[in-house]
Write an enzyme that holds these catalytic residues in place. Structure first.
Site, PDB file in Angstrom:
ATOM      1  N   CYS A 154       0.852  -1.188   0.000  1.00 16.93           N
ATOM      2  CA  CYS A 154       0.000   0.000   0.000  1.00 16.93           C
ATOM      3  C   CYS A 154       0.891   1.243   0.000  1.00 16.93           C
ATOM      4  CB  CYS A 154      -0.897  -0.005   1.234  1.00 16.93           C
ATOM      5  SG  CYS A 154      -1.825   1.536   1.453  1.00 16.93           S
ATOM      6  N   ASP A 202       0.058  -6.136   0.103  1.00 12.07           N
ATOM      7  CA  ASP A 202      -1.106  -6.518  -0.696  1.00 12.07           C
ATOM      8  C   ASP A 202      -0.730  -7.768  -1.472  1.00 12.07           C
ATOM      9  OD1 ASP A 202      -2.728  -4.295   0.050  1.00 12.07           O
ATOM     10  OD2 ASP A 202      -1.654  -3.040  -1.388  1.00 12.07           O
TER      11      ASP A 202
END
Length: 278
Positions: A185, A192
């Protein structure tokens, strides 16, 4: 140093829980800055595609006060002027929890209206009861896996120079999948995780080079949609403008939402499959 637009959003901040309908919670982020970074223009994008969001935590009150729980699928056009920052989306959906609506259709209409206004383009909304979600079951991405290749990897920061073609040049049609993809992120730095499917018709990619390239995103900070567009543009750059190409990512769920962008030129749209890790 310029701050990321999402730093003005609720992402990474302590946020009050709002349980009554509040569309103002939605925080759009313009796509244009990242398009410019990739050398793209919104009026002449080299791809079509969608950002498919799946929600498993949608609830509201029926007119008599009884709670209703459903799953939701949201489809944002890749050409829409803005994306929705994910935490603001979650907070917005939470605001339905103690709000009364007369029907499922009324909820769907409100969701379509608010999300379309926020991103600047029509958004498709499909609501599904949990029985239908269970009936759909789990699926698996089709293609040859990159994950068992015997490769040495030492670069974990984005590096498109890792991509290479097989010599002598041969035109092929191939589909590759991997479960090893990770990015971060850009605001919180949190990981992620995703499974990727890459289908193409064009000069043959070196499969080990492709895997090394994808693994170079491991410390790269970008939103899901922007990672997929970056991969698409890099692959099209080496395959040539006459290639056919699909890049599809199935990201793991966070906060009840999973985001699944796909970008394509000349390849059919992928289905909205639910993978084992989702």
């Amino acid at each position: 140093m310029n701050s990321h637009p999402a730093e003005q959003s609720p992402l990474g901040k302590s946020t009050a829980y709002v349980s009554h309908y509040s569309p103002q919670l939605l925080f759009p982020i313009a796509r244009d800055a990242k398009w410019q970074e990739l050398g793209l223009r919104g009026d002449s994008l080299p791809f079509v595609g969608e950002d498919i969001w799946n929600c498993c935590e949608l609830s509201w009150l029926e007119s008599g006060g009884k709670p209703r729980v459903m799953a939701a699928e949201f489809r944002f056009a890749a050409s829409s002027p803005a994306i929705i920052e994910s935490k603001s989306f979650k907070l917005y959906l939470n605001s339905f929890n103690q709000s009364r609506f007369d029907s499922v259709e009324a909820v769907q209409q409100v969701l379509q209206q608010d999300l379309s206004a926020a991103c600047g383009a029509p958004v498709q909304v499909l609501l599904q009861d949990l029985h239908g979600l269970r009936e759909a079951g789990l699926a698996e991405l089709q293609g040859k896996s990159l994950d068992d290749l015997d490769v040495q990897v030492d670069q974990y920061h984005y590096n498109p120079a890792l991509l290479a073609l097989v010599e002598p040049a041969v035109r092929v049609e191939q589909t590759w999948v991997t479960d090893l993809f990770k990015s971060n992120c850009p605001v919180t730095g949190q990981p992620d995780w995703a499974s990727l499917q890459i289908s193409y018709a064009g000069p043959q990619l070196d499969e080990k080079a492709l895997l090394r390239y994808l693994l170079s995103f491991r410390e790269h900070a970008d939103f899901h949609e922007q990672c997929v567009e970056r991969i698409f543009c890099d692959l099209r750059g080496i395959l040539g403008d006459d290639c056919r190409l699909l890049v599809s990512a199935r990201y793991l769920r966070r906060g009840g939402l999973d985001i699944n962008p796909w970008r394509s030129c000349g390849m059919p749209a992928p289905g909205n499959l639910r993978l084992a890790r989702q």
